[in-house]
Design a protein around this motif. Structure first.
Motif, PDB file in Angstrom:
ATOM      1  N   GLN A 124      -1.921   8.557 -11.333  1.00 55.47           N
ATOM      2  CA  GLN A 124      -1.045   8.306 -10.188  1.00 55.47           C
ATOM      3  C   GLN A 124      -1.719   8.605  -8.843  1.00 55.47           C
ATOM      4  O   GLN A 124      -2.347   9.653  -8.666  1.00 55.47           O
ATOM      5  CB  GLN A 124       0.209   9.152 -10.312  1.00 55.47           C
ATOM      6  N   SER A 125      -1.584   7.684  -7.913  1.00 55.86           N
ATOM      7  CA  SER A 125      -2.048   7.893  -6.536  1.00 55.86           C
ATOM      8  C   SER A 125      -0.855   8.327  -5.689  1.00 55.86           C
ATOM      9  O   SER A 125       0.225   7.743  -5.765  1.00 55.86           O
ATOM     10  CB  SER A 125      -2.640   6.601  -5.963  1.00 55.86           C
ATOM     11  N   LEU A 126      -1.076   9.378  -4.895  1.00 54.71           N
ATOM     12  CA  LEU A 126      -0.009   9.936  -4.063  1.00 54.71           C
ATOM     13  C   LEU A 126      -0.363   9.758  -2.589  1.00 54.71           C
ATOM     14  O   LEU A 126      -1.530   9.900  -2.204  1.00 54.71           O
ATOM     15  CB  LEU A 126       0.190  11.425  -4.352  1.00 54.71           C
ATOM     16  N   CYS A 127       0.632   9.454  -1.784  1.00 56.88           N
ATOM     17  CA  CYS A 127       0.433   9.321  -0.343  1.00 56.88           C
ATOM     18  C   CYS A 127       1.473  10.164   0.386  1.00 56.88           C
ATOM     19  O   CYS A 127       2.677  10.007   0.165  1.00 56.88           O
ATOM     20  CB  CYS A 127       0.562   7.855   0.096  1.00 56.88           C
ATOM     21  N   LEU A 128       1.008  11.066   1.241  1.00 57.61           N
ATOM     22  CA  LEU A 128       1.909  11.855   2.072  1.00 57.61           C
ATOM     23  C   LEU A 128       2.174  11.098   3.367  1.00 57.61           C
ATOM     24  O   LEU A 128       1.234  10.629   4.032  1.00 57.61           O
ATOM     25  CB  LEU A 128       1.310  13.222   2.397  1.00 57.61           C
ATOM     26  N   VAL A 129       3.434  10.961   3.728  1.00 58.62           N
ATOM     27  CA  VAL A 129       3.835  10.247   4.939  1.00 58.62           C
ATOM     28  C   VAL A 129       4.841  11.093   5.702  1.00 58.62           C
ATOM     29  O   VAL A 129       5.788  11.626   5.112  1.00 58.62           O
ATOM     30  CB  VAL A 129       4.469   8.872   4.606  1.00 58.62           C
ATOM     31  N   ASP A 130       4.625  11.220   6.988  1.00 59.79           N
ATOM     32  CA  ASP A 130       5.599  11.879   7.859  1.00 59.79           C
ATOM     33  C   ASP A 130       6.576  10.815   8.338  1.00 59.79           C
ATOM     34  O   ASP A 130       6.225   9.939   9.138  1.00 59.79           O
ATOM     35  CB  ASP A 130       4.880  12.527   9.047  1.00 59.79           C
ATOM     36  N   ALA A 131       7.811  10.861   7.841  1.00 61.10           N
ATOM     37  CA  ALA A 131       8.790   9.814   8.149  1.00 61.10           C
ATOM     38  C   ALA A 131       9.136   9.749   9.633  1.00 61.10           C
ATOM     39  O   ALA A 131       9.652   8.728  10.095  1.00 61.10           O
ATOM     40  CB  ALA A 131      10.061  10.018   7.322  1.00 61.10           C
ATOM     41  N   THR A 132       8.849  10.809  10.389  1.00 60.42           N
ATOM     42  CA  THR A 132       9.129  10.761  11.825  1.00 60.42           C
ATOM     43  C   THR A 132       8.211   9.777  12.540  1.00 60.42           C
ATOM     44  O   THR A 132       8.457   9.432  13.696  1.00 60.42           O
ATOM     45  CB  THR A 132       8.982  12.156  12.468  1.00 60.42           C
ATOM     46  N   LYS A 133       7.135   9.325  11.866  1.00 64.41           N
ATOM     47  CA  LYS A 133       6.184   8.391  12.478  1.00 64.41           C
ATOM     48  C   LYS A 133       6.529   6.931  12.194  1.00 64.41           C
ATOM     49  O   LYS A 133       5.885   6.030  12.743  1.00 64.41           O
ATOM     50  CB  LYS A 133       4.761   8.662  11.971  1.00 64.41           C
ATOM     51  N   VAL A 134       7.504   6.697  11.345  1.00 68.04           N
ATOM     52  CA  VAL A 134       7.784   5.333  10.905  1.00 68.04           C
ATOM     53  C   VAL A 134       8.218   4.428  12.062  1.00 68.04           C
ATOM     54  O   VAL A 134       7.961   3.219  12.045  1.00 68.04           O
ATOM     55  CB  VAL A 134       8.850   5.343   9.785  1.00 68.04           C
ATOM     56  N   ALA A 135       8.833   4.993  13.077  1.00 70.40           N
ATOM     57  CA  ALA A 135       9.264   4.186  14.226  1.00 70.40           C
ATOM     58  C   ALA A 135       8.131   3.937  15.219  1.00 70.40           C
ATOM     59  O   ALA A 135       8.311   3.187  16.181  1.00 70.40           O
ATOM     60  CB  ALA A 135      10.427   4.884  14.934  1.00 70.40           C
ATOM     61  N   ASP A 136       6.974   4.528  14.987  1.00 68.82           N
ATOM     62  CA  ASP A 136       5.835   4.420  15.909  1.00 68.82           C
ATOM     63  C   ASP A 136       4.881   3.341  15.399  1.00 68.82           C
ATOM     64  O   ASP A 136       4.239   3.496  14.360  1.00 68.82           O
ATOM     65  CB  ASP A 136       5.117   5.773  15.999  1.00 68.82           C
ATOM     66  N   LYS A 137       4.758   2.249  16.136  1.00 65.36           N
ATOM     67  CA  LYS A 137       3.926   1.128  15.701  1.00 65.36           C
ATOM     68  C   LYS A 137       2.446   1.489  15.655  1.00 65.36           C
ATOM     69  O   LYS A 137       1.663   0.814  14.987  1.00 65.36           O
ATOM     70  CB  LYS A 137       4.142  -0.078  16.617  1.00 65.36           C
ATOM     71  N   ARG A 138       2.031   2.551  16.358  1.00 64.65           N
ATOM     72  CA  ARG A 138       0.637   2.967  16.277  1.00 64.65           C
ATOM     73  C   ARG A 138       0.287   3.390  14.849  1.00 64.65           C
ATOM     74  O   ARG A 138      -0.869   3.325  14.443  1.00 64.65           O
ATOM     75  CB  ARG A 138       0.361   4.123  17.238  1.00 64.65           C
ATOM     76  N   TYR A 139       1.317   3.802  14.105  1.00 66.27           N
ATOM     77  CA  TYR A 139       1.112   4.160  12.709  1.00 66.27           C
ATOM     78  C   TYR A 139       1.351   2.959  11.806  1.00 66.27           C
ATOM     79  O   TYR A 139       0.488   2.571  11.021  1.00 66.27           O
ATOM     80  CB  TYR A 139       2.045   5.309  12.305  1.00 66.27           C
ATOM     81  N   THR A 140       2.531   2.364  11.901  1.00 62.30           N
ATOM     82  CA  THR A 140       2.919   1.316  10.956  1.00 62.30           C
ATOM     83  C   THR A 140       2.079   0.047  11.086  1.00 62.30           C
ATOM     84  O   THR A 140       1.983  -0.726  10.135  1.00 62.30           O
ATOM     85  CB  THR A 140       4.407   0.966  11.118  1.00 62.30           C
TER      86      THR A 140
END
Length: 346
Positions: A124-140
């Motif tokens: 299994q591959s795991l990815c940690l994501v900070d959901a507070t960044k989801v609204a920031d297009k610099r991330y998405t």
């Protein structure tokens, strides 16, 4: 001779999301009868995460590969690092932590294409994501961020206990919009609860990676011959630090549009803790990591998104600091500032 394929997990996540702390928890809760190995890829030129994860011992071997993404130079650094680690530790499980600005798809492909393919069992591959960044297009809209989620079998919603009411839902919607079937698991702020890691997070490592298998289907057979052969008994020289007359080493580099700078100060340096904290909070950089000998003890500093966390450590051989910025900085000025916040003892 290796008889059984080594269970291997790739753990990804963007800068400062908490990958190293998560791996600390996994190591603390690993089964006592298993040997584990950890390969840490750092974006900067000197290794720091190895100090944070702890020293290697008979049950856990840790190897750092600094200086950019593991997949560069036709994957030779990745193959050499893994073969050396396997030779030395003979692990039951291998955890690979690529740099937060690495190329995870390329790394997965290399693991499945190279001569290591018969040695490693990609789980299994795991990815940690900070959901507070989801609204920031610099991330998405960032290709690396997208790749990290796309190769994940499980997405860990890091720092979930600090979310606003709709932020976890936004992450769920993003996965749906990208037509991804990754399992989504909330991950509260990391602590030393080894029982919790053993019950909640260790099981996430097990089982074949569906995403890796899907990715392998898109690889053309001709690509298999691109990599240069590397002996399973290959070795790499330890990183050499060439201190100047003041006991300081500094270097800087550019990778994929980002600027990095690294410093190492020999063991004679002692930094002023309070001055460091104020200085770090004044910086305009994307990321800072440091392990420093201070007048209040040995401390690890982690600075991202204007937030600073400090962790007490037991022992280090020297003081190290790395920065990542999106523009060229006056590195010589920063060197002078660091030296001004320190004393040097013979």
């Amino acid at each position: 001779m290796i008889v059984q394929a080594i269970a291997t997990n790739v753990i990804t996540g963007f800068l400062g999301v908490g990958k190293t702390s998560f791996i600390q928890g996994l190591l603390a809760s690993k089964p006592s009868n298993e040997r584990w190995a950890v390969l840490v890829n750092e974006f900067g030129e000197v290794g720091i995460d190895g100090s944070l994860l702890g020293s290697s011992d008979n049950q856990v071997q840790i190897k750092e590969v600094p200086g950019g993404c593991l997949c560069c130079a036709a994957g030779v650094p990745l193959q050499v690092a893994i073969t050396e680690l396997i030779r030395r530790s003979k692990p039951d499980r291998l955890l690979i932590e690529p740099t937060g600005l690495g190329h995870p798809k390329a790394i997965i492909k290399l693991l499945m294409q190279s001569q290591l393919a018969s040695t490693l069992k990609i789980e299994q591959s795991l990815c940690l994501v900070d959901a507070t960044k989801v609204a920031d297009k610099r991330y998405t809209e960032h290709d690396i961020f997208q790749q990290q989620i796309q190769i994940a079998d499980t997405v860990l919603a890091a720092k979930a206990d600090s979310y606003q009411s709709d932020e976890l839902k936004q992450l769920q919607q993003l996965l749906k919009a990208w037509q991804l079937e990754a399992n989504l698991v909330p991950l509260s702020s990391i602590n030393a609860d080894t029982e919790r890691f053993a019950s909640d997070y260790q099981p996430l490592l097990h089982g074949r990676s569906a995403q890796a298998a899907h990715l392998a289907q898109s690889v053309k057979p001709a690509a298999m011959s691109v990599l240069q052969p590397v002996s399973i008994f290959a070795d790499t020289a330890p990183q050499q630090i060439d201190f100047d007359a003041d006991g300081c080493f500094h270097c800087s580099n550019s990778h994929d549009g980002f600027e990095t700078a690294s410093w190492v100060f020999d063991v004679s340096y002692e930094f002023e803790f309070d001055a460091l904290v104020s200085w770090i909070k004044s910086l305009s950089v994307l990321r800072l990591k440091a392990v420093l000998i201070t007048d209040e003890g040995i401390a690890a500093f982690n600075y991202v998104d204007g937030q600073l966390s400090v962790q007490e450590l037991d022992d280090v051989m020297d003081s190290r600091l790395e920065m990542i910025a999106d523009s060229v900085q006056q590195w010589s000025t920063i060197t002078a500032q660091l030296q001004a916040m320190s004393k040097r003892y013979a």
